[in-house]
Write an enzyme that holds these catalytic residues in place. Structure first.
Site, PDB file in Angstrom:
ATOM      1  N   ALA A  35      21.466 -59.165  26.103  1.00  0.00           N
ATOM      2  CA  ALA A  35      22.997 -59.913  24.864  1.00  0.00           C
ATOM      3  C   ALA A  35      22.772 -60.781  25.703  1.00  0.00           C
ATOM      4  CB  ALA A  35      23.861 -58.202  24.765  1.00  0.00           C
ATOM      5  N   THR A  36      23.677 -61.192  26.775  1.00  0.00           N
ATOM      6  CA  THR A  36      24.444 -62.160  26.975  1.00  0.00           C
ATOM      7  C   THR A  36      23.496 -62.936  27.488  1.00  0.00           C
ATOM      8  OG1 THR A  36      26.693 -61.006  27.623  1.00  0.00           O
ATOM      9  CG2 THR A  36      26.051 -63.033  28.135  1.00  0.00           C
ATOM     10  N   CYS A  47      23.154 -51.614  37.252  1.00  0.00           N
ATOM     11  CA  CYS A  47      23.203 -50.268  36.183  1.00  0.00           C
ATOM     12  C   CYS A  47      23.181 -48.677  37.745  1.00  0.00           C
ATOM     13  CB  CYS A  47      22.236 -49.591  35.672  1.00  0.00           C
ATOM     14  SG  CYS A  47      21.808 -51.012  34.179  1.00  0.00           S
ATOM     15  N   CYS A 106      23.006 -48.514  29.031  1.00  0.00           N
ATOM     16  CA  CYS A 106      21.572 -49.108  27.774  1.00  0.00           C
ATOM     17  C   CYS A 106      20.579 -48.343  27.671  1.00  0.00           C
ATOM     18  CB  CYS A 106      21.861 -50.914  28.080  1.00  0.00           C
ATOM     19  SG  CYS A 106      23.386 -51.511  28.569  1.00  0.00           S
ATOM     20  N   THR A 107      20.112 -47.105  28.037  1.00  0.00           N
ATOM     21  CA  THR A 107      19.100 -46.793  27.949  1.00  0.00           C
ATOM     22  C   THR A 107      18.160 -46.683  28.492  1.00  0.00           C
ATOM     23  OG1 THR A 107      18.320 -46.957  25.800  1.00  0.00           O
ATOM     24  CG2 THR A 107      20.516 -45.309  26.072  1.00  0.00           C
ATOM     25  N   GLU A 108      17.880 -47.696  29.891  1.00  0.00           N
ATOM     26  CA  GLU A 108      16.686 -48.129  29.925  1.00  0.00           C
ATOM     27  C   GLU A 108      16.357 -47.812  31.110  1.00  0.00           C
ATOM     28  OE1 GLU A 108      19.634 -51.571  31.438  1.00  0.00           O
ATOM     29  OE2 GLU A 108      19.071 -50.056  30.256  1.00  0.00           O
ATOM     30  N   ASN A 143      21.052 -44.828  31.525  1.00  0.00           N
ATOM     31  CA  ASN A 143      22.694 -45.227  32.174  1.00  0.00           C
ATOM     32  C   ASN A 143      23.154 -45.898  30.860  1.00  0.00           C
ATOM     33  OD1 ASN A 143      20.056 -47.047  30.983  1.00  0.00           O
ATOM     34  ND2 ASN A 143      21.087 -48.758  31.811  1.00  0.00           N
TER      35      ASN A 143
END
Length: 999
Positions: A775-776, A375, A589-591, A587
């Site tokens: 996710a992956t 990120c 994905c908001t983490e 970022n």
């Protein structure tokens, strides 16, 4: 007229001739498909869609009579049905260039049923069954003829099919897996063979044969993976060792050690691997490879690795799974003193699936361009040089798989004065359009779509246009259809919403300090600017009702899935690095919550613990977890020094602060292993317990690294240096909110001892934890992603590697133990979209344990997330699920997230984007029920069903009703927000192949 076995009209796809009526019904482009049909004798014939038209026309003729069948109505029906069948076959080809004639006839049968032509379909079904019996009888009387099939090699040569090897490979793939049948796979494989089949098609036929059985037995996911491994082994061993070899698992055990040095040499020669890896003791590392771990993959995970991760030379994969993990481990151990020892330690952690590094690390570790970070966060300056430098930086960072978060709040708003030209600004939106198009143009080397998220603070004068960016209507030059967007919301705005107050929008060039202020300081400055605006001392401003703006935020979130809701003050007031800067955004994905400025581009390096692997007989295994985290934190810290930095601002920031983000995945699997329903106080407590343990061990590991390697450069002055740990920083936020924060503060571990260690020894990393979507990498490990509840217990997942049937294996084991797993249960699960709730014969305890995401009240997700957030120095990617959204529900949910102290939220998910096709026709995909993907941007309205849907020759259609665009009436109170009269919206598609969170 009834069908008879010798009726010429009942030989579907059999005759080359077709009537004029059928020719007229053929769609113009339908016959252009470039695949073949495998006939029952194993020969091939070109696909010809006109034969479908002939078959369908003759079927109507047989049932309705000559006059009716010749009508214009039937012509139109035939054309429509033919197009449907051709479309279905096109989707099903999936890399295969040949389909069996039975597959084609299955699709004709399905199309007739879907179209409501039940009499015609019934006659068609009965005819096929009669013909099958006739063929069986003739074969029995005549004896089974010996048919010799040839396989075409890569050089074009033909050789006889090795039937013995085919049977041996399939039997080996099934060995040790309960509920699987080598005979069933072999039979289905043979059905799809033809003379002259290529070796690749032969491998694919076995894989696809096993894959169709996954819905009835989850262990077939392992069988499919092992068959893919057979293909990969032959491909890789031939490339590296120079000849085609026996590629069974037993043979590979012997070959792995010999293969590994050759693999490294080939990779270096192809300029894909860093030559420094060739200086390791390759014999020692090759001997450490554990080939048996190849068998722990499920098909979705291995196919994803095969498609997107394994090294290849012009399409030829030459990296075997254990070599892949060792290559990544070696890349991370380059700067270690005992490189081989640490490489083996890192390899063992990755290959055991106890921990998995993030996708960029897996892509690039050990390569010539080791961009390993996940990120990047940037702040965009308010001048053309700064704006276009930021867009160029986006391209450079995205090129090597970085996800991007851009803070655009500094850019002046629409109508603001431009001193250099004495003109007026067009605002931030036109530049966002350029950033959007750049993200699409730079697609990370074709491995995954470039992705970026733009953040804007709620007081920016362009905020309302920002909310509209993802709409499908309006001026397309002011729309960003591919960029993610997020609201960066100060606490003061939430307070104004609660009190139904006014909210003033400003252009940042007239209120420059608001960008860097938070908490009480922001409130004081903001109110000062409001007073100046009222006095006429500010040129560009606008006053709106806070509640109206909040309502529009929620409306757009519901309608378009954006902008996401994130909170500025919790991110800053609880940031351990507030002495060194300001968190201006999260970022992609908001983490991630790290400081950015014109001089610093924040970087974060991610990896996730597989929580399921750390559940023992007595619950969470703390000793195992501590060992995993100690090694994982060392790996993440190594990334910072090894990393390939594409821009100097990222290098400067990362080396100065050294942030990492240790997260988790498999939370739902861990709950189910512990027999804890997600919607329960016990699940909230487990979220607390597990995150406390991860936090404790991560902070301790970073402190231990500081003792060995030194503190990070900006440690002095941080909250860490003052003995303020994440648990302690809750009080800072609560004080700023006047004591209204609703957040648990209990603890169980020795935080006093750790607090003292951190103060005296220091930390190696400014930030240690962040929960990413995974996710992956969760697919690779075969567990549920991140902290997510199960989407469905049986569904089709779509990603960049294709469509995959996913079945909850733990549920199947429980149903088997109670004698409930059968074809009826499979059909019921499909009918009810993977939910157990309406299946009467399933016990209540299993319904609670295996409740799916849309059956769980999202307030439970927020409660669990709040417990985690107290331990995390960054944030978490938290998706929220609402089966039947309403304005009131959204309002309550997001206010609850704020009150509970969450820093960020991620996607709003609504039902339903992916379904299994509800068909009970035998013969489809070789099983009772067909499985396919039905993509819909709309929500599916649940259909009341009085009985089990299992009935022969019946197709139940998905009852999909579109989610409407919210048209809201100005409310008198906050809880009156409504989403009425809706026509065409969506929150977020589940399993969108182009969605970063779904990849």
């Amino acid at each position: 007229m009834s069908l008879s076995p010798d009726h010429p009209a009942t030989s579907p796809l059999a005759g080359a001739a077709s009537s004029g009526a059928a020719r007229a019904a053929q769609p113009a482009a339908a016959g252009a498909l470039a695949f073949s049909v495998i006939r029952r004798n194993g020969s091939l014939s070109p696909f010809d869609s006109s034969k479908i038209s002939v078959a369908v026309t003759k079927a109507f003729l047989a049932v309705e009579g000559t006059q009716a069948a010749a009508s214009r109505r039937v012509h139109e029906i035939v054309q429509e049905l033919t197009e449907q069948v051709v479309g279905a076959l096109t989707r099903r080809v999936d890399g295969e260039r040949a389909l069996h004639i039975e597959d084609v006839q299955d699709q004709v049968e399905l199309a007739l049923m879907r179209g409501g032509h039940h009499k015609v379909a019934r006659a068609y079904v009965l005819y096929r069954e009669e013909r099958a019996r006739e063929r069986a009888e003739k074969a029995k009387l005549a004896g089974t003829p010996v048919v010799t099939l040839n396989v075409r090699g890569s050089d074009g040569s033909l050789s006889p099919l090795d039937e013995a090897r085919l049977a041996r490979v399939i039997a080996d793939a099934c060995s040790g897996l309960d509920g699987t049948s080598a005979e069933a796979i072999l039979s289905e494989t043979r059905r799809n063979l033809y003379d002259g089949i290529s070796s690749d098609e032969l491998s694919l036929a076995q894989i696809m044969a096993a894959r169709t059985l996954v819905e009835t037995e989850p262990n077939y996911a392992y069988v499919s993976a092992r068959l893919l491994l057979d293909k990969l082994r032959r491909e890789a061993l031939t490339y590296v060792l120079g000849n085609a070899r026996e590629a069974s698992e037993a043979a590979t055990r012997d070959h792995y050690a010999a293969y590994f040095p050759g693999f490294i040499a080939k990779g270096i020669a192809a300029e894909l691997i860093d030559p420094e890896l060739g200086r390791f003791d390759l014999d020692r590392l090759g001997a450490a490879l554990k080939s048996e771990r190849d068998r722990q993959f499920q098909f979705l995970g291995l196919q994803t690795l095969y498609d997107r991760y394994f090294l290849h030379d012009h399409g030829t994969r030459f990296e075997l799974p254990q070599a892949f993990f060792m290559r990544v481990a070696m890349g991370l151990a380059l700067r270690e003193i005992d490189r081989e020892d640490k490489a083996i330690e890192f390899y063992n952690l990755l290959s055991s699936f106890d921990f998995m590094a993030s996708t960029p690390t897996l892509f690039n570790s050990g390569t010539l361009r080791p961009q390993l970070s996940s990120c990047f966060l940037t702040t965009v300056s308010d001048d053309l040089d700064g704006i276009f430098k930021a867009i160029k930086d986006n391209a450079l960072l995205a090129k090597y798989s970085g996800g991007l978060g851009n803070d655009w709040t500094q850019v002046r708003g629409l109508g603001a004065h431009i001193k250099g030209t004495n003109g007026q600004s067009q605002g931030v939106v036109p530049f966002l359009k350029v950033a959007n198009d750049t993200a699409i143009a730079v697609n990370q080397g074709g491995k995954r779509k470039g992705a970026v998220c733009a953040y804007l603070e709620t007081w920016h004068v362009d905020i309302e246009e920002f909310l509209d960016l993802r709409k499908n209507t309006g001026d397309d030059r002011r729309r960003t259809h591919d960029m993610n967007t997020s609201n960066w919301i100060p606490d003061l705005f939430m307070e104004r919403v609660a009190e139904d107050g006014q909210w003033t929008l400003f252009s940042p060039n007239e209120t420059p300090d608001l960008h860097d202020l938070f908490g009480p300081a922001f409130k004081a400055a903001y109110e000062k600017y409001e007073a100046k605006a009222a006095a006429g001392e500010i040129a560009v401003f606008r006053s709106v009702r806070a509640l109206d703006l909040w309502r529009k935020m929620l409306t757009m979130l519901f309608e378009t899935g954006h902008p996401w809701v994130t909170f500025k003050d919790p991110c800053n007031l609880r940031s351990p690095q507030q002495h060194a800067g300001v968190v201006h955004s999260s970022n992609l994905c908001t983490e991630i919550t790290l400081n950015t400025s014109d001089k610093e581009v924040a970087v974060c390096n991610l990896g996730s613990v597989n929580l399921l692997n750390h559940i023992g007989d007595n619950g969470l295994d703390h000793e195992h977890l501590a060992r995993t985290i100690k090694t994982a934190m060392r790996m993440l810290d190594n990334v910072i020094d090894i990393n390939f930095y594409t821009i100097p601002e990222a290098r400067y920031s990362n080396l100065r602060h050294r942030p990492v983000g240790l997260g988790l995945m498999g939370f739902q699997d861990a709950l189910q292993a512990l027999r804890i329903p997600y919607e329960s106080d016990e699940a909230v407590r487990f979220a607390d317990e597990s995150m406390e343990a991860i936090s404790f061990h991560a902070i301790k590991a970073s402190s231990d690294l500081a003792a060995e390697r030194g503190r990070y450069a900006s440690f002095e002055g941080s909250l860490w240096s003052k003995g303020i740990l994440p648990l302690d920083s809750i009080q800072i936020l609560d004080d700023a909110r006047g004591g209204t924060l609703d957040m648990d503060r209990s603890s169980t571990l020795d935080w006093d001892g750790l607090r003292e260690q951190v103060k005296t020894v220091g930390l190696r990393n400014s930030n240690t934890m962040a929960i990413a979507p995974t996710a992956t990498i969760s697919n690779i490990c075969g567990v549920a992603q991140s902290i997510e509840p199960a989407y469905q217990n049986l569904y089709v997942k779509s990603n960049m590697s294709g469509d995959f049937t996913v079945v909850n294996a733990q549920l199947v084991r429980d149903l088997k133990a109670r004698g409930l797993w059968d074809e009826v249960m499979v059909s019921d699960l499909k009918y009810f979209d993977g939910s157990l709730g309406q299946i009467d014969r399933v016990p209540e305890d299993l319904k609670a344990l295996y409740a799916t995401a849309f059956e769980i009240d999202s307030s439970w997700l927020i409660e669990a997330a709040s417990r985690r957030q107290k331990w995390i120095d960054q944030a978490q990617s938290l998706n929220l699920y609402i089966a039947n959204p309403s304005g009131k529900k959204l309002d309550e949910l997001y206010r609850l997230a704020w009150r509970k102290g969450l820093k960020t939220t991620y996607y709003l998910r609504s039902t339903s984007a992916t379904h299994v096709e509800k068909s009970t026709l035998k013969g489809t995909d070789g099983k009772l029920n067909a499985v396919s993907v039905t993509q819909s941007a709309a929500a599916a309205a649940p259909s009341p069903v009085a009985q089990s849907p299992v009935a022969q020759s019946q197709v139940v259609q998905s009852q999909a009703a579109p989610i409407p665009v919210a048209q809201v009436v100005a409310p008198a109170r906050a809880d009156d927000i409504r989403l009425d009269s809706i026509t065409a919206g969506k929150a977020c598609s589940i399993d969108d192949p182009e969605c970063e969170a779904c990849q």
